[in-house]
Design a protein around this motif. Structure first.
Motif, mmCIF file in Angstrom:
data_model
loop_
_atom_site.group_PDB
_atom_site.id
_atom_site.type_symbol
_atom_site.label_atom_id
_atom_site.label_comp_id
_atom_site.label_asym_id
_atom_site.label_seq_id
_atom_site.Cartn_x
_atom_site.Cartn_y
_atom_site.Cartn_z
ATOM 1 N N ASN A 179 0.801 -1.221 0.000
ATOM 2 C CA ASN A 179 0.000 0.000 0.000
ATOM 3 C C ASN A 179 0.835 1.273 0.000
ATOM 4 O OD1 ASN A 179 -2.570 -1.290 0.085
ATOM 5 N ND2 ASN A 179 -2.223 -1.760 2.246
ATOM 6 N N ASP A 180 2.087 1.143 0.403
ATOM 7 C CA ASP A 180 2.950 2.326 0.472
ATOM 8 C C ASP A 180 4.389 1.916 0.200
ATOM 9 O OD1 ASP A 180 4.289 4.643 0.943
ATOM 10 O OD2 ASP A 180 3.663 4.889 3.020
ATOM 11 N N GLY A 181 4.818 2.106 -1.021
ATOM 12 C CA GLY A 181 6.167 1.716 -1.409
ATOM 13 C C GLY A 181 7.262 2.537 -0.747
ATOM 14 N N GLN A 182 6.876 3.576 0.034
ATOM 15 C CA GLN A 182 7.882 4.372 0.739
ATOM 16 C C GLN A 182 8.379 3.682 2.004
ATOM 17 O OE1 GLN A 182 9.140 7.267 -0.636
ATOM 18 N NE2 GLN A 182 7.870 6.505 -2.323
ATOM 19 N N TYR A 183 7.609 2.727 2.498
ATOM 20 C CA TYR A 183 8.013 1.972 3.694
ATOM 21 C C TYR A 183 9.333 1.254 3.414
ATOM 22 C CZ TYR A 183 7.739 -1.851 7.171
ATOM 23 O OH TYR A 183 7.998 -2.756 8.165
ATOM 24 N N PHE A 184 10.260 1.308 4.364
ATOM 25 C CA PHE A 184 11.556 0.668 4.180
ATOM 26 C C PHE A 184 11.400 -0.817 3.855
ATOM 27 C CE2 PHE A 184 13.354 4.413 6.097
ATOM 28 C CZ PHE A 184 14.645 4.463 5.603
ATOM 29 N N GLY A 185 10.474 -1.459 4.528
ATOM 30 C CA GLY A 185 10.230 -2.875 4.278
ATOM 31 C C GLY A 185 11.094 -3.783 5.130
ATOM 32 N N PRO A 186 10.649 -5.031 5.313
ATOM 33 C CA PRO A 186 11.336 -5.979 6.197
ATOM 34 C C PRO A 186 12.806 -6.232 5.840
ATOM 35 C CG PRO A 186 9.171 -6.803 5.628
ATOM 36 C CD PRO A 186 9.384 -5.600 4.783
ATOM 37 N N ALA A 187 13.136 -6.360 4.563
ATOM 38 C CA ALA A 187 14.520 -6.707 4.196
ATOM 39 C C ALA A 187 15.500 -5.617 4.614
ATOM 40 C CB ALA A 187 14.624 -6.966 2.694
ATOM 41 N N ALA A 188 15.134 -4.359 4.412
ATOM 42 C CA ALA A 188 16.012 -3.259 4.811
ATOM 43 C C ALA A 188 16.199 -3.250 6.328
ATOM 44 C CB ALA A 188 15.435 -1.931 4.338
ATOM 45 N N ILE A 189 15.119 -3.510 7.064
ATOM 46 C CA ILE A 189 15.213 -3.519 8.529
ATOM 47 C C ILE A 189 16.062 -4.691 8.999
ATOM 48 C CG2 ILE A 189 13.894 -3.630 10.676
ATOM 49 C CD1 ILE A 189 11.541 -2.369 9.103
ATOM 50 N N VAL A 190 15.913 -5.838 8.357
ATOM 51 C CA VAL A 190 16.728 -7.006 8.686
ATOM 52 C C VAL A 190 18.214 -6.692 8.486
ATOM 53 C CG1 VAL A 190 17.446 -9.250 7.728
ATOM 54 C CG2 VAL A 190 15.075 -8.872 8.384
ATOM 55 N N ASN A 191 18.550 -6.007 7.412
ATOM 56 C CA ASN A 191 19.953 -5.697 7.151
ATOM 57 C C ASN A 191 20.476 -4.584 8.044
ATOM 58 O OD1 ASN A 191 21.188 -7.280 4.684
ATOM 59 N ND2 ASN A 191 19.019 -6.982 4.231
ATOM 60 N N ALA A 192 19.593 -3.708 8.504
ATOM 61 C CA ALA A 192 20.004 -2.737 9.523
ATOM 62 C C ALA A 192 20.269 -3.459 10.833
ATOM 63 C CB ALA A 192 18.909 -1.682 9.701
ATOM 64 N N HIS A 193 19.395 -4.404 11.187
ATOM 65 C CA HIS A 193 19.553 -5.206 12.406
ATOM 66 C C HIS A 193 20.917 -5.890 12.419
ATOM 67 C CE1 HIS A 193 19.219 -8.902 14.830
ATOM 68 N NE2 HIS A 193 18.179 -8.375 15.454
ATOM 69 N N ARG A 194 21.317 -6.425 11.288
ATOM 70 C CA ARG A 194 22.578 -7.157 11.210
ATOM 71 C C ARG A 194 23.768 -6.304 11.685
ATOM 72 N NH1 ARG A 194 27.133 -7.525 10.866
ATOM 73 N NH2 ARG A 194 28.508 -8.775 9.545
ATOM 74 N N PHE A 195 23.718 -4.974 11.436
ATOM 75 C CA PHE A 195 24.817 -4.105 11.854
ATOM 76 C C PHE A 195 24.541 -3.378 13.163
ATOM 77 C CE2 PHE A 195 25.632 -4.761 7.353
ATOM 78 C CZ PHE A 195 26.987 -5.074 7.392
ATOM 79 N N ILE A 196 23.290 -3.082 13.459
ATOM 80 C CA ILE A 196 22.964 -2.435 14.726
ATOM 81 C C ILE A 196 23.454 -3.275 15.902
ATOM 82 C CG2 ILE A 196 21.033 -1.853 16.275
ATOM 83 C CD1 ILE A 196 19.489 -0.965 13.737
ATOM 84 N N PHE A 197 23.306 -4.593 15.782
ATOM 85 C CA PHE A 197 23.652 -5.481 16.888
ATOM 86 C C PHE A 197 25.037 -6.112 16.742
ATOM 87 C CE2 PHE A 197 19.047 -5.178 16.932
ATOM 88 C CZ PHE A 197 18.810 -4.888 18.269
ATOM 89 N N ASP A 198 25.824 -5.614 15.807
ATOM 90 C CA ASP A 198 27.204 -6.081 15.640
ATOM 91 C C ASP A 198 28.094 -5.297 16.608
ATOM 92 O OD1 ASP A 198 29.842 -6.623 14.793
ATOM 93 O OD2 ASP A 198 29.186 -6.950 12.725
ATOM 94 N N SER A 199 28.748 -5.990 17.514
ATOM 95 C CA SER A 199 29.546 -5.327 18.555
ATOM 96 C C SER A 199 30.713 -4.524 17.994
ATOM 97 C CB SER A 199 30.071 -6.369 19.552
ATOM 98 O OG SER A 199 30.902 -7.317 18.894
ATOM 99 N N ARG A 200 31.101 -4.766 16.755
ATOM 100 C CA ARG A 200 32.228 -4.047 16.152
ATOM 101 C C ARG A 200 31.803 -2.736 15.505
ATOM 102 N NH1 ARG A 200 33.577 -8.863 12.231
ATOM 103 N NH2 ARG A 200 31.315 -8.535 12.061
ATOM 104 N N ASP A 201 30.504 -2.568 15.275
ATOM 105 C CA ASP A 201 30.002 -1.402 14.549
ATOM 106 C C ASP A 201 29.749 -0.233 15.499
ATOM 107 O OD1 ASP A 201 28.725 -0.557 11.795
ATOM 108 O OD2 ASP A 201 27.331 0.096 13.364
ATOM 109 N N GLU A 202 29.878 1.002 14.976
ATOM 110 C CA GLU A 202 29.704 2.189 15.810
ATOM 111 C C GLU A 202 28.600 3.116 15.305
ATOM 112 O OE1 GLU A 202 33.487 4.108 16.178
ATOM 113 O OE2 GLU A 202 34.540 2.255 16.696
#
Length: 252
Positions: A179-202
């Motif tokens: 309904n709204d293609g502007q939404y980031f969507g699950p895949a983008a959030i999943v890939n953000a999660h991968r780095f948000i919770f990486d202890s090496r990332d700042e």
């Protein structure tokens, strides 16, 4: 020369691994018509083959104009995500025998993205959302003189979301994205999660602020479509909830 008996012919027919299967494919060619149409293709194929094999057979032997994406054909590249019998799947991982082949098998492009031709959609908005969450390790200071070490427990924290192959099956199964293609969507959030919770990332705080946008993580309605659609078995909805929790608590 003797003529084969009817029993022998029937026995040979019974021993054949092939079945007759009909594939109902949604066709669209903007150079020919403005609307998509359904077209049936009936072929002989081994039911232990994959839907991708059937599409190859149709393209190579029946209609060379059929258009679809595929690359590795082994469930790693994510190129051949499509809707098969109403569900998002990878054509290279979906066996014909699992689809009730005695009835027509429907094949159509994934939803929520503009169809360019037949089963091919415009993936640019999907990949733009992926790029927007900065899917790479960000650190500060001088280049280290040794490897950035990480404990097994720290690695396990984001292990599930490293499995994403960017097939768009999760994002294009999401009613909010439809309904709204502007939404980031699950895949983008999943890939953000991968780095948000990486202890090496700042750059966790920076990514969280990106996803705190009106088109970000709060648009998720927790329908679990994305989790059901993921061909890699990622707990997508769980990852989205963890990002929401990190936004509230600022603990990650």
């Amino acid at each position: 020369m003797s003529t084969p008996t009817m029993d022998k012919v029937e026995a040979e027919s019974a021993a054949s691994p092939y079945i007759t299967a009909t594939f109902r494919i949604r066709r669209f060619n903007p150079e020919i018509a403005a609307e998509a149409v359904w077209e049936d293709f009936t072929i002989e194929i081994d039911p232990k083959e994959r839907v991708l094999d059937a599409l190859h057979k149709i393209k190579w032997d029946v209609d060379g104009t059929l258009t679809f994406r595929r690359s590795c054909a082994h469930g790693i590249c994510g190129s051949d995500a499509m809707r098969i019998n109403g569900r998002n799947r990878l054509a290279c991982k979906t066996l014909i025998k699992d689809l009730s082949p005695e009835k027509p098998i429907s094949v159509e492009p994934i939803k929520g993205l503009t169809v360019l031709k037949d089963l091919v959609v415009d993936m640019d908005p999907f990949f733009q959302a992926y790029r927007d969450v900065m899917p790479f390790l960000i650190t500060s200071g001088n280049e280290p003189t040794r490897e950035r070490l990480q404990s097994a427990a720290d690695r396990e924290r984001f292990d599930d979301t490293t499995k994403c192959i960017l097939c768009a099956a999760c994002t294009s199964s999401c009613p909010v994205f439809w309904n709204d293609g502007q939404y980031f969507g699950p895949a983008a959030i999943v890939n953000a999660h991968r780095f948000i919770f990486d202890s090496r990332d700042e750059a966790g705080e920076q990514r969280l602020e990106i996803l705190n946008d009106r088109d970000g993580v709060w648009r998720c309605r927790t329908t679990f479509n994305c989790t059901d659609a993921c061909p890699r078995g990622i707990e997508v909805t769980k990852a989205i909830q963890e990002v929401k929790r990190a936004l509230i608590t600022r603990r990650f």
